[in-house]
Design a protein around this motif. Structure first.
Motif, PDB file in Angstrom:
ATOM      1  N   ILE A 304      -0.518   8.953   4.018  1.00 23.09           N
ATOM      2  CA  ILE A 304      -1.087   8.642   2.713  1.00 23.09           C
ATOM      3  C   ILE A 304      -1.021   7.143   2.442  1.00 23.09           C
ATOM      4  O   ILE A 304      -1.966   6.535   1.925  1.00 23.09           O
ATOM      5  CB  ILE A 304      -0.355   9.422   1.603  1.00 23.09           C
ATOM      6  N   ASN A 305       0.091   6.529   2.791  1.00 17.98           N
ATOM      7  CA  ASN A 305       0.215   5.101   2.536  1.00 17.98           C
ATOM      8  C   ASN A 305      -0.709   4.277   3.424  1.00 17.98           C
ATOM      9  O   ASN A 305      -1.127   3.179   3.042  1.00 17.98           O
ATOM     10  CB  ASN A 305       1.676   4.669   2.683  1.00 17.98           C
ATOM     11  N   ILE A 322       1.471   0.318   7.312  1.00 23.90           N
ATOM     12  CA  ILE A 322       2.194  -0.331   6.229  1.00 23.90           C
ATOM     13  C   ILE A 322       3.682  -0.274   6.526  1.00 23.90           C
ATOM     14  O   ILE A 322       4.172   0.703   7.112  1.00 23.90           O
ATOM     15  CB  ILE A 322       1.849   0.328   4.875  1.00 23.90           C
ATOM     16  N   GLY A 323       4.392  -1.336   6.150  1.00 29.83           N
ATOM     17  CA  GLY A 323       5.801  -1.404   6.501  1.00 29.83           C
ATOM     18  C   GLY A 323       6.697  -1.753   5.335  1.00 29.83           C
ATOM     19  O   GLY A 323       6.238  -2.216   4.281  1.00 29.83           O
ATOM     20  N   ASN A 324       7.980  -1.533   5.528  1.00 30.79           N
ATOM     21  CA  ASN A 324       9.003  -1.916   4.567  1.00 30.79           C
ATOM     22  C   ASN A 324       9.226  -3.425   4.698  1.00 30.79           C
ATOM     23  O   ASN A 324      10.222  -3.897   5.239  1.00 30.79           O
ATOM     24  CB  ASN A 324      10.288  -1.136   4.853  1.00 30.79           C
ATOM     25  N   GLY A 325       8.246  -4.168   4.197  1.00 29.68           N
ATOM     26  CA  GLY A 325       8.193  -5.601   4.428  1.00 29.68           C
ATOM     27  C   GLY A 325       7.574  -5.880   5.789  1.00 29.68           C
ATOM     28  O   GLY A 325       7.610  -5.038   6.699  1.00 29.68           O
ATOM     29  N   ALA A 326       6.989  -7.063   5.928  1.00 35.00           N
ATOM     30  CA  ALA A 326       6.404  -7.422   7.227  1.00 35.00           C
ATOM     31  C   ALA A 326       7.469  -7.469   8.307  1.00 35.00           C
ATOM     32  O   ALA A 326       7.180  -7.216   9.488  1.00 35.00           O
ATOM     33  CB  ALA A 326       5.697  -8.773   7.113  1.00 35.00           C
ATOM     34  N   ALA A 327       8.722  -7.749   7.945  1.00 32.74           N
ATOM     35  CA  ALA A 327       9.796  -7.874   8.939  1.00 32.74           C
ATOM     36  C   ALA A 327       9.964  -6.598   9.748  1.00 32.74           C
ATOM     37  O   ALA A 327      10.235  -6.644  10.957  1.00 32.74           O
ATOM     38  CB  ALA A 327      11.105  -8.247   8.247  1.00 32.74           C
ATOM     39  N   ILE A 495       9.090   8.212   8.385  1.00 36.70           N
ATOM     40  CA  ILE A 495       7.969   8.780   7.633  1.00 36.70           C
ATOM     41  C   ILE A 495       7.939   8.241   6.206  1.00 36.70           C
ATOM     42  O   ILE A 495       6.892   8.058   5.605  1.00 36.70           O
ATOM     43  CB  ILE A 495       8.029  10.333   7.643  1.00 36.70           C
ATOM     44  N   TRP A 496       9.130   7.986   5.618  1.00 36.79           N
ATOM     45  CA  TRP A 496       9.197   7.373   4.287  1.00 36.79           C
ATOM     46  C   TRP A 496       9.715   5.948   4.435  1.00 36.79           C
ATOM     47  O   TRP A 496      10.834   5.633   4.065  1.00 36.79           O
ATOM     48  CB  TRP A 496      10.128   8.169   3.376  1.00 36.79           C
ATOM     49  N   ASN A 497       8.895   5.080   4.962  1.00 35.48           N
ATOM     50  CA  ASN A 497       9.375   3.721   5.207  1.00 35.48           C
ATOM     51  C   ASN A 497       9.107   2.775   4.040  1.00 35.48           C
ATOM     52  O   ASN A 497       9.560   1.642   4.053  1.00 35.48           O
ATOM     53  CB  ASN A 497       8.793   3.150   6.502  1.00 35.48           C
ATOM     54  N   ILE A 498       8.352   3.216   3.029  1.00 31.58           N
ATOM     55  CA  ILE A 498       8.257   2.438   1.798  1.00 31.58           C
ATOM     56  C   ILE A 498       8.622   3.342   0.633  1.00 31.58           C
ATOM     57  O   ILE A 498       8.486   4.568   0.712  1.00 31.58           O
ATOM     58  CB  ILE A 498       6.868   1.797   1.585  1.00 31.58           C
ATOM     59  N   ASN A 499       9.108   2.727  -0.450  1.00 33.57           N
ATOM     60  CA  ASN A 499       9.547   3.535  -1.580  1.00 33.57           C
ATOM     61  C   ASN A 499       8.416   3.768  -2.573  1.00 33.57           C
ATOM     62  O   ASN A 499       7.303   3.248  -2.417  1.00 33.57           O
ATOM     63  CB  ASN A 499      10.763   2.886  -2.259  1.00 33.57           C
ATOM     64  N   SER A 500       8.699   4.528  -3.609  1.00 35.14           N
ATOM     65  CA  SER A 500       7.678   4.902  -4.586  1.00 35.14           C
ATOM     66  C   SER A 500       7.147   3.703  -5.358  1.00 35.14           C
ATOM     67  O   SER A 500       5.974   3.690  -5.765  1.00 35.14           O
ATOM     68  CB  SER A 500       8.241   5.935  -5.567  1.00 35.14           C
ATOM     69  N   PHE A 501       7.998   2.700  -5.575  1.00 35.00           N
ATOM     70  CA  PHE A 501       7.532   1.511  -6.286  1.00 35.00           C
ATOM     71  C   PHE A 501       6.513   0.749  -5.445  1.00 35.00           C
ATOM     72  O   PHE A 501       5.522   0.236  -5.974  1.00 35.00           O
ATOM     73  CB  PHE A 501       8.727   0.624  -6.649  1.00 35.00           C
ATOM     74  N   PHE A 505       2.590   0.249  -6.427  1.00 34.71           N
ATOM     75  CA  PHE A 505       1.971  -1.073  -6.429  1.00 34.71           C
ATOM     76  C   PHE A 505       0.670  -1.052  -5.635  1.00 34.71           C
ATOM     77  O   PHE A 505      -0.362  -1.559  -6.087  1.00 34.71           O
ATOM     78  CB  PHE A 505       2.933  -2.108  -5.849  1.00 34.71           C
ATOM     79  N   MET A 506       0.713  -0.469  -4.436  1.00 31.83           N
ATOM     80  CA  MET A 506      -0.495  -0.408  -3.615  1.00 31.83           C
ATOM     81  C   MET A 506      -1.580   0.433  -4.283  1.00 31.83           C
ATOM     82  O   MET A 506      -2.768   0.112  -4.205  1.00 31.83           O
ATOM     83  CB  MET A 506      -0.150   0.182  -2.240  1.00 31.83           C
ATOM     84  N   GLN A 507      -1.173   1.472  -4.951  1.00 31.57           N
ATOM     85  CA  GLN A 507      -2.130   2.369  -5.594  1.00 31.57           C
ATOM     86  C   GLN A 507      -2.876   1.670  -6.729  1.00 31.57           C
ATOM     87  O   GLN A 507      -4.048   1.963  -6.985  1.00 31.57           O
ATOM     88  CB  GLN A 507      -1.389   3.589  -6.131  1.00 31.57           C
ATOM     89  N   ASN A 508      -2.209   0.736  -7.412  1.00 32.29           N
ATOM     90  CA  ASN A 508      -2.771   0.147  -8.622  1.00 32.29           C
ATOM     91  C   ASN A 508      -3.196  -1.310  -8.487  1.00 32.29           C
ATOM     92  O   ASN A 508      -3.779  -1.858  -9.420  1.00 32.29           O
ATOM     93  CB  ASN A 508      -1.760   0.270  -9.764  1.00 32.29           C
ATOM     94  N   SER A 509      -2.928  -1.944  -7.363  1.00 27.45           N
ATOM     95  CA  SER A 509      -3.201  -3.376  -7.239  1.00 27.45           C
ATOM     96  C   SER A 509      -4.697  -3.698  -7.302  1.00 27.45           C
ATOM     97  O   SER A 509      -5.085  -4.801  -7.705  1.00 27.45           O
ATOM     98  CB  SER A 509      -2.609  -3.931  -5.944  1.00 27.45           C
ATOM     99  N   GLU A 510      -5.543  -2.735  -6.934  1.00 29.41           N
ATOM    100  CA  GLU A 510      -6.990  -2.957  -6.984  1.00 29.41           C
ATOM    101  C   GLU A 510      -7.445  -3.363  -8.383  1.00 29.41           C
ATOM    102  O   GLU A 510      -8.366  -4.167  -8.538  1.00 29.41           O
ATOM    103  CB  GLU A 510      -7.732  -1.686  -6.548  1.00 29.41           C
ATOM    104  N   LYS A 511      -6.797  -2.794  -9.404  1.00 29.04           N
ATOM    105  CA  LYS A 511      -7.205  -3.062 -10.792  1.00 29.04           C
ATOM    106  C   LYS A 511      -6.912  -4.493 -11.206  1.00 29.04           C
ATOM    107  O   LYS A 511      -7.426  -4.961 -12.223  1.00 29.04           O
ATOM    108  CB  LYS A 511      -6.477  -2.110 -11.744  1.00 29.04           C
ATOM    109  N   TYR A 512      -6.088  -5.181 -10.437  1.00 33.51           N
ATOM    110  CA  TYR A 512      -5.620  -6.500 -10.850  1.00 33.51           C
ATOM    111  C   TYR A 512      -6.083  -7.603  -9.900  1.00 33.51           C
ATOM    112  O   TYR A 512      -5.463  -8.665  -9.820  1.00 33.51           O
ATOM    113  CB  TYR A 512      -4.093  -6.490 -10.948  1.00 33.51           C
ATOM    114  N   LYS A 513      -7.187  -7.336  -9.200  1.00 35.58           N
ATOM    115  CA  LYS A 513      -7.679  -8.337  -8.235  1.00 35.58           C
ATOM    116  C   LYS A 513      -8.088  -9.641  -8.905  1.00 35.58           C
ATOM    117  O   LYS A 513      -7.850 -10.728  -8.372  1.00 35.58           O
ATOM    118  CB  LYS A 513      -8.860  -7.768  -7.449  1.00 35.58           C
TER     119      LYS A 513
END
Length: 615
Positions: A304-305, A322-327, A495-501, A505-513
């Motif tokens: 999904i992510n 997508i990763g838990n930071g680029a690192a 499988i859960w390498n990023i958190n809900s926050f 953020f990814m889900q809503n960032s389009e609105k703030y381009k």
């Protein structure tokens, strides 16, 4: 004037540190809390120091006897320390409390000498030392009037964090006049203990008194003086960086933390690199409004992510991870890289540090600005002895800020395709580049399906944390049309390498381009202004940059460490680069922040140039 120190507690949260010693015998940078406090108080010409001991009290007394403190020390033993709280310990000392003016301390506080001085020098007789509430603080807080009267006294469990802007934290250091102790505090203390029992806190009595019409007790606000309350091992670690002995040791201690600077609320961070103008307040408010569900629900899995990342960057889901930071992505990518790898130095060390130095081929620009072009790279890595199977390019580079434009990147991609070289381009800072006309670098991102399809050996990395100003939620992406490689990277990640926050953020960032684009324009303007001001500092030579930071050579015989440490005295933290470069010259890296912060930095630097704050 005398001092009373309450030191009967067990300090259970410090675990092994207090297994056989009372909390005030815990060491910060090799010195116990009690020794540090006693050495400070011993300078103040006090009539005596009264210590209420309890847990491991005999050890404490024996230890203090070895310190050769000149001020007379009296001990009181709280034999029921494990069944009472500090209201009982203070009641045991009431005969001293009513006899003369008193400085009252809790023994788990580490503080600089200035805190004692400002209390003693203030003409007001009875004071509670307070500091502006910050995120690391816990426990009792106050609300104050303009005249330092206490409007409210709020125990920690009743704090309303939405009101924290108006709170002041009690430092748990007080000055009581003899009159106040004898006629007000001790009578109230006795009555309160009789009514409520001995398992209470003396601050509760102060609260009752503070709310009386008499307003006998006032608040004394700190103004940058340093203190810390040590309750657990993380507090101990923070205290060791705050009270590191020398400014050089303090700098090293803070630098070694690699972040977490919200625990240092007065620290202005010009070291770590973020976007100061994004996210906008509306986006933050939207995230806050969903806080409860985000913290209580599982995030989506990788599939999904990947869809979210695909939508945001216009790349097919099977071409992006997508990763838990680029690192996180850099680590896995470099672990699955083989053969000679080309690096450009100076650079972001995460890439070369993740690879075998014996297989690393390094290009170092031969000019004072560390600048280079696509042609320079092609010429070098095409030459005998320098051929590679993979080339890593940070663009703009970190820390130099060197930028290869779109035409140059096309040449590199064409060369890599022709030479069968895997090309890793990290464009974490590319959005900040300023281009001629109205075009923004954001529109020329290599995170583009057509570009990726042009060469399957192209891998594009982007740190969302840096460019979008959200390092705390840890987001990064990596894209390539090499579907097998992307599938491998996804398989390597949890499988859960990023958190809900991060997902939200990814889900809503389009609105703030639009807001994001505006933030990039503001940053570019601030960068231009900062470089101009840095050029006016006599001992700095700023290097042209297209990123959200500026690398400066340190001149006039000064050292980068000297500059970094002197700025830390002003609570300004910059990056000392000299250990990363080995040309015998001195360099620092300065992040671009907003205009107000940049002005504070420049003011401090110019004061140093004028000799006002020389080491």
């Amino acid at each position: 004037m005398q001092a009373i120190i309450l030191a009967a507690g067990m300090g259970k949260r410090l675990k092994e540190y207090t297994a056989e010693n009372t909390k005030c015998m815990v060491k910060v940078n090799g010195t116990t809390l009690i020794e540090r406090a006693l050495r400070i108080l011993d300078k103040k010409q006090l009539s005596r120091i009264v210590i209420v001991a309890g847990y491991e009290g005999r050890k404490l007394m024996d230890y203090i006897s070895t310190l050769a403190i000149q001020t007379p020390i009296c001990f009181i033993n709280n034999e029921v320390y494990d069944k009472t709280n500090n209201i009982y310990s203070l009641a045991l000392a009431k005969q001293y409390l009513v006899s003369e003016d008193t400085l009252l301390f809790e023994s788990d506080i580490i503080f600089e000498e200035a805190l004692v001085d400002i209390l003693m020098e203030d003409s007001r007789e009875t004071l509670a030392l307070v500091d502006k509430f910050a995120s690391w603080m816990d426990g009792t807080c106050m609300v104050l009037d303009d005249d330092d009267s206490i409007k409210d006294f709020i125990p920690g469990k009743y704090l309303k964090f939405e009101d924290k802007g108006g709170y002041y934290k009690t430092v748990n250091i007080y000055k009581f006049s003899q009159h106040f102790s004898a006629n007000t505090y001790v009578p109230f203390l006795e009555a309160y203990a009789k009514a409520m029992g001995n398992n209470e806190y003396y601050e509760s009595v102060i609260k009752l008194i503070a709310l009386l019409e008499t307003k006998e007790i006032k608040a004394k606000r700190l103004n940058g003086e340093v203190w810390y309350e040590i309750d657990d091992i993380q507090d101990l670690d923070i205290a060791e960086s705050l009270f590191a002995g020398t400014i050089q040791k303090r700098y090293d201690a803070i630098a070694s933390r690699y972040g977490g600077h919200w625990r240092y609320p007065k620290l202005l961070d010009f070291c770590y690199l973020v976007n100061p103008y994004f996210p906008p307040q509306k986006m933050l408010d939207e995230m806050k409004s969903n806080f409860e569900i985000l913290i209580s629900e599982y995030p989506s899995g990788m599939r999904i992510n990947s869809l979210l990342a695909s939508r945001n960057f216009g790349v097919r889901p099977e071409h992006i991870v997508i990763g838990n930071g680029a690192a996180e992505l850099i680590k896995v990518l470099m672990e699955h890289t083989e053969g000679p790898v080309g690096f450009i130095r100076p650079t972001f060390e995460e890439y070369p540090n993740r690879y075998d130095s014996a297989l690393s081929v390094v290009f170092t620009p031969d000019n004072e600005d560390f600048s280079y072009t696509a042609e320079d790279l092609i010429r070098y890595f095409d030459s005998p002895g320098h051929t590679v199977g993979t080339l890593v390019l940070i663009n703009p580079d970190n820390p130099s800020g060197n930028y290869i434009d779109c035409e140059g990147l096309k040449k590199l991609i064409d060369w890599a395709r022709t030479s069968s070289i895997r090309l890793v381009i990290d464009e974490s800072f590319s959005d900040f580049a300023e281009l001629p006309g109205d075009t923004q670098a954001l529109d020329l991102s290599l995170l583009n399906e057509e570009v990726l399809q042009s060469y399957s050996g192209l891998f594009v990395v982007k740190s969302i944390s840096k460019s979008y100003g959200v390092p705390g939620i840890r987001l990064g992406v990596l894209a390539s049309s090499d579907e097998a490689a992307i599938a491998l990277l996804k398989k390597e990640a949890p499988i859960w390498n990023i958190n809900s926050f991060g997902e939200f953020f990814m889900q809503n960032s389009e609105k703030y381009k639009k807001d994001y684009r505006e933030s990039l324009k503001k940053l570019a303007a601030d960068r231009s202004g900062l470089i101009k001001e840095l050029s006016s500092v006599s001992f700095l030579r700023p290097i042209p940059s297209q990123a959200n930071y500026v690398m400066c050579e340190v001149t006039e015989g000064r050292t980068s460490r000297e500059i970094a440490c002197e700025l830390l005295k002003h609570d300004i933290f910059i990056k000392d680069l000299t250990s990363k470069l080995h040309n015998g010259r001195q360099y620092v890296r300065i992040a671009v922040r907003n205009g107000e912060d940049n002005l504070r930095l420049i003011t401090a630097l110019k004061a140093m140039a004028d000799g006002a704050e020389a080491l």
